[in-house]
Design a protein around this motif. Structure first.
Motif, PDB file in Angstrom:
ATOM      1  N   GLU A 328       0.856  -1.493  -0.107  1.00 37.06           N
ATOM      2  CA  GLU A 328       0.006  -0.145  -0.044  1.00 37.06           C
ATOM      3  C   GLU A 328       0.743   1.417   0.117  1.00 37.06           C
ATOM      4  N   ASN A 329       1.964   1.429   0.608  1.00 29.37           N
ATOM      5  CA  ASN A 329       2.545   2.652   0.903  1.00 29.37           C
ATOM      6  C   ASN A 329       3.613   2.809  -0.282  1.00 29.37           C
ATOM      7  N   LEU A 330       3.991   1.599  -0.973  1.00 28.36           N
ATOM      8  CA  LEU A 330       4.944   1.459  -1.923  1.00 28.36           C
ATOM      9  C   LEU A 330       4.199   2.434  -3.201  1.00 28.36           C
ATOM     10  N   SER A 331       2.663   1.842  -3.254  1.00 28.24           N
ATOM     11  CA  SER A 331       1.751   2.156  -4.329  1.00 28.24           C
ATOM     12  C   SER A 331       1.399   3.859  -4.184  1.00 28.24           C
ATOM     13  N   LYS A 332       1.323   4.158  -3.073  1.00 31.32           N
ATOM     14  CA  LYS A 332       0.844   5.524  -2.559  1.00 31.32           C
ATOM     15  C   LYS A 332       2.171   6.403  -3.099  1.00 31.32           C
ATOM     16  N   PHE A 333       3.295   6.014  -2.675  1.00 34.01           N
ATOM     17  CA  PHE A 333       4.741   6.899  -2.728  1.00 34.01           C
ATOM     18  C   PHE A 333       4.815   6.989  -4.112  1.00 34.01           C
ATOM     19  N   LEU A 334       4.805   5.826  -5.032  1.00 35.44           N
ATOM     20  CA  LEU A 334       5.126   6.057  -6.526  1.00 35.44           C
ATOM     21  C   LEU A 334       4.107   6.738  -7.234  1.00 35.44           C
ATOM     22  N   ASN A 335       2.776   6.786  -6.752  1.00 31.74           N
ATOM     23  CA  ASN A 335       1.612   7.351  -7.491  1.00 31.74           C
ATOM     24  C   ASN A 335       1.966   8.869  -6.922  1.00 31.74           C
ATOM     25  N   SER A 336       2.228   9.097  -5.791  1.00 32.45           N
ATOM     26  CA  SER A 336       2.515  10.521  -5.439  1.00 32.45           C
ATOM     27  C   SER A 336       3.551  11.247  -6.385  1.00 32.45           C
ATOM     28  N   LEU A 337       4.535  10.722  -6.996  1.00 30.21           N
ATOM     29  CA  LEU A 337       5.546  11.069  -7.943  1.00 30.21           C
ATOM     30  C   LEU A 337       5.042  11.064  -9.137  1.00 30.21           C
ATOM     31  N   ASP A 338       4.378   9.991  -9.620  1.00 30.67           N
ATOM     32  CA  ASP A 338       3.836   9.894 -10.755  1.00 30.67           C
ATOM     33  C   ASP A 338       2.909  11.116 -11.440  1.00 30.67           C
ATOM     34  N   LEU A 339       1.691  11.245 -10.066  1.00 29.45           N
ATOM     35  CA  LEU A 339       0.829  12.509 -10.435  1.00 29.45           C
ATOM     36  C   LEU A 339       1.517  13.683 -10.760  1.00 29.45           C
ATOM     37  N   GLU A 340       2.848  13.956 -10.312  1.00 30.33           N
ATOM     38  CA  GLU A 340       3.344  15.272 -10.596  1.00 30.33           C
ATOM     39  C   GLU A 340       4.434  14.952 -11.783  1.00 30.33           C
ATOM     40  N   ASP A 341       4.468  13.871 -12.370  1.00 30.29           N
ATOM     41  CA  ASP A 341       5.322  13.753 -13.491  1.00 30.29           C
ATOM     42  C   ASP A 341       6.802  13.723 -12.939  1.00 30.29           C
ATOM     43  N   GLN A 342       6.964  13.266 -11.750  1.00 26.88           N
ATOM     44  CA  GLN A 342       8.270  13.080 -11.225  1.00 26.88           C
ATOM     45  C   GLN A 342       8.865  11.811 -10.839  1.00 26.88           C
ATOM     46  N   LEU A 343       8.218  11.042 -11.517  1.00 28.40           N
ATOM     47  CA  LEU A 343       8.544   9.413 -11.058  1.00 28.40           C
ATOM     48  C   LEU A 343       9.875   9.004 -12.196  1.00 28.40           C
ATOM     49  N   THR A 344      11.091   8.941 -11.540  1.00 27.97           N
ATOM     50  CA  THR A 344      12.209   8.611 -12.443  1.00 27.97           C
ATOM     51  C   THR A 344      12.046   7.123 -12.683  1.00 27.97           C
ATOM     52  N   LYS A 345      13.134   6.580 -13.481  1.00 29.22           N
ATOM     53  CA  LYS A 345      13.403   5.026 -13.679  1.00 29.22           C
ATOM     54  C   LYS A 345      13.344   4.751 -12.214  1.00 29.22           C
ATOM     55  N   THR A 346      12.897   3.504 -11.942  1.00 26.97           N
ATOM     56  CA  THR A 346      12.836   2.857 -10.551  1.00 26.97           C
ATOM     57  C   THR A 346      12.997   1.274 -10.338  1.00 26.97           C
ATOM     58  N   ILE A 347      14.021   0.740  -9.766  1.00 26.79           N
ATOM     59  CA  ILE A 347      13.926  -0.660  -9.568  1.00 26.79           C
ATOM     60  C   ILE A 347      13.816  -0.918  -7.995  1.00 26.79           C
ATOM     61  N   ILE A 348      12.836  -1.800  -7.947  1.00 27.80           N
ATOM     62  CA  ILE A 348      12.354  -2.407  -6.641  1.00 27.80           C
ATOM     63  C   ILE A 348      12.656  -3.888  -6.504  1.00 27.80           C
TER      64      ILE A 348
END
Length: 468
Positions: A328-348
């Motif tokens: 849940e928190n991982l989803s919310k965190f990534l979504n918060s960045l994606d909403l602002e078009d600030q999600l960079t390339k990410t490896i989990i």
């Protein structure tokens, strides 16, 4: 390599299709080791090890845990015993590591670095120790020589924001062909609840030259360190966290929390979560601005044995898998960045295998078509970087995503003799595909599947990280 040796040319390759994929496509591909803990100082200085123990057992907590389990005293592991005595105790341990990946790694490393086909045991220990030590104590087996021998094109070490990067600078100025890069690891800046946080803030102050009297100052100081790392070729960050923090916050709240901590006041669990969320989002936004790749290693339960932690310090073999909630928190965190078009390339990366499908499905939520494999499910890590763990990770990724876009293996190692883990991974990968070709579940199209194998082994990582 003898055909009847334990490590033979078709080791782990169960049929002709797997063998063709490995020998014709995977085996000759170079290595990009995009996350490890090798010493940049030892690389820059082109260190020559005095003997096999120094190169192979020093710092290797995988081996240490096995030796302790067998009942070997600490003096022969991290203590004052001679290097040869420590090696002899490791040789005593190896026959008891059957079905642990250490058994395969040990024999594979002896074969690849030293052309030694004998199985390591107390009977062969003296001969192997002297034969390998004689070789490793030469320029051919220096740190740079080993990297060249293993066809390593890129090594990405892991440094704290306060690091001077002087050894990376020295390597960059040398004529050494392997590219030595770094990754920015600001865990201490995030973990506000940990002892030593205030002292760490002062260390960032000293390294950045920025007076830190507020949260705003701290962010600015970290930004200067990010820029310094970028100027020195860094294109990757790394975070080792229990789980991704996420909650609502505002800047005024976080400023107050930071000030309280600087004044050595107690802060609540809720306040810790607010600060951690805020600073991690800030860092991720800056990574995006610079086009970096961010990595999240999630799920370790560290330093479980407080008695041995006090005696030996961290990273000495007292960590394990935890069962923190992740999704849940991982989803919310990534979504918060994606909403602002600030999600960079990410490896989990996950450490708990029960999270495989969580991670494999999560990445699809944020692969928006802007970049091939923008959000990656990382390779089997730490306790999972063995045959079963890697196979399960690849199966989950295949079932829920595109394994063809996977950036492949890394060593995550402190040992210069760990690079055959890339071979180990590639053999397991080829066998996975080869078995399904034999069973009719994949087409017998060697040129196409061979290309996919080469992409996973090397090409995808080369394109994804874009190391200069």
């Amino acid at each position: 390599m003898k055909n009847n040796a334990f490590i033979h040319e078709n080791f782990l390759l169960s049929n002709k299709f797997a063998q063709e994929l490995y020998h014709n496509y995977a085996s000759k591909m170079p290595i990009i080791d995009y996350h490890c803990h090798l010493s940049p100082k030892e690389i820059a200085e082109n260190k020559v090890f005095e003997n096999l123990t120094q190169a192979w057992i020093y710092g290797d907590h995988y081996k240490w845990r096995a030796m302790r389990t067998l009942g070997i005293q600490e003096k022969y592991i991290t203590g004052g015993a001679s290097d040869q005595e420590k090696f002899e105790k490791w040789a005593q341990t190896v026959p008891y590591t059957l079905r642990n990946p250490l058994y395969h790694w040990t024999q594979l490393e002896l074969a690849r670095y030293f052309n030694i086909d004998q199985l390591l045991s107390p009977k062969t220990a003296a001969e192997i120790y002297h034969q390998a030590s004689e070789r490793i104590n030469t320029k051919e087996y220096s740190t740079q020589g080993i990297l060249k021998k293993m066809n390593v094109k890129v090594v990405c070490t892991t440094e704290d924001p306060t690091d001077t990067l002087e050894h990376h600078q020295a390597s960059a100025k040398s004529d050494f062909d392997t590219h030595i890069s770094t990754s920015f690891r600001p865990d201490k800046a995030i973990m506000i609840g940990q002892a030593g946080f205030v002292n760490y803030v002062r260390a960032v102050e000293a390294s950045s030259g920025i007076a830190i009297n507020s949260y705003r100052d701290f962010k600015y100081a970290l930004l200067q360190r990010i820029k310094y790392f970028h100027e020195n070729g860094c294109r990757v960050s790394d975070h080792g966290l229990n789980s991704i923090p996420f909650t609502t916050y505002n800047e005024a709240e976080v400023t107050k929390i930071f000030n309280k901590r600087l004044e050595n006041q107690n802060i609540s669990t809720e306040e810790i979560l607010k600060y951690e969320t805020a600073i991690l989002r800030y860092l991720s936004q800056e990574y995006h601005a610079l086009g970096w790749v961010q990595q999240f290693h999630l799920g370790a339960l560290r330093n479980n044995n407080s008695r041995m932690l006090a005696e030996l310090g961290p990273d000495t073999g007292w960590d394990s898998i935890s069962d923190y909630p992740q999704a849940e928190n991982l989803s919310k965190f990534l979504n918060s960045l994606d909403l602002e078009d600030q999600l960079t390339k990410t490896i989990i990366y996950n450490l708990n295998p029960s999270d495989n499908e969580v991670m494999a499905s999560m990445i699809g939520n944020f692969n928006d078509g802007s970049v091939k494999g923008k959000v990656q499910f990382g390779s089997g890590w730490w306790f999972l970087d063995q045959k079963d763990g890697m196979t399960k990770q690849m199966n989950a990724l295949s079932n829920m995503g595109l394994i063809s876009c996977f950036v492949g293996m890394l060593t995550d190692s402190r040992s210069f003799l760990s690079f055959p883990r890339h071979e180990y991974f590639r053999r397991i990968l080829c066998n996975l595909f080869g078995q399904e070709i034999e069973q009719g579940e994949l087409p017998n199209d060697m040129p196409w599947i061979g290309q996919i194998i080469q992409d996973i082994s090397y090409n995808n990582a080369k394109e994804y990280f874009n190391f200069k």
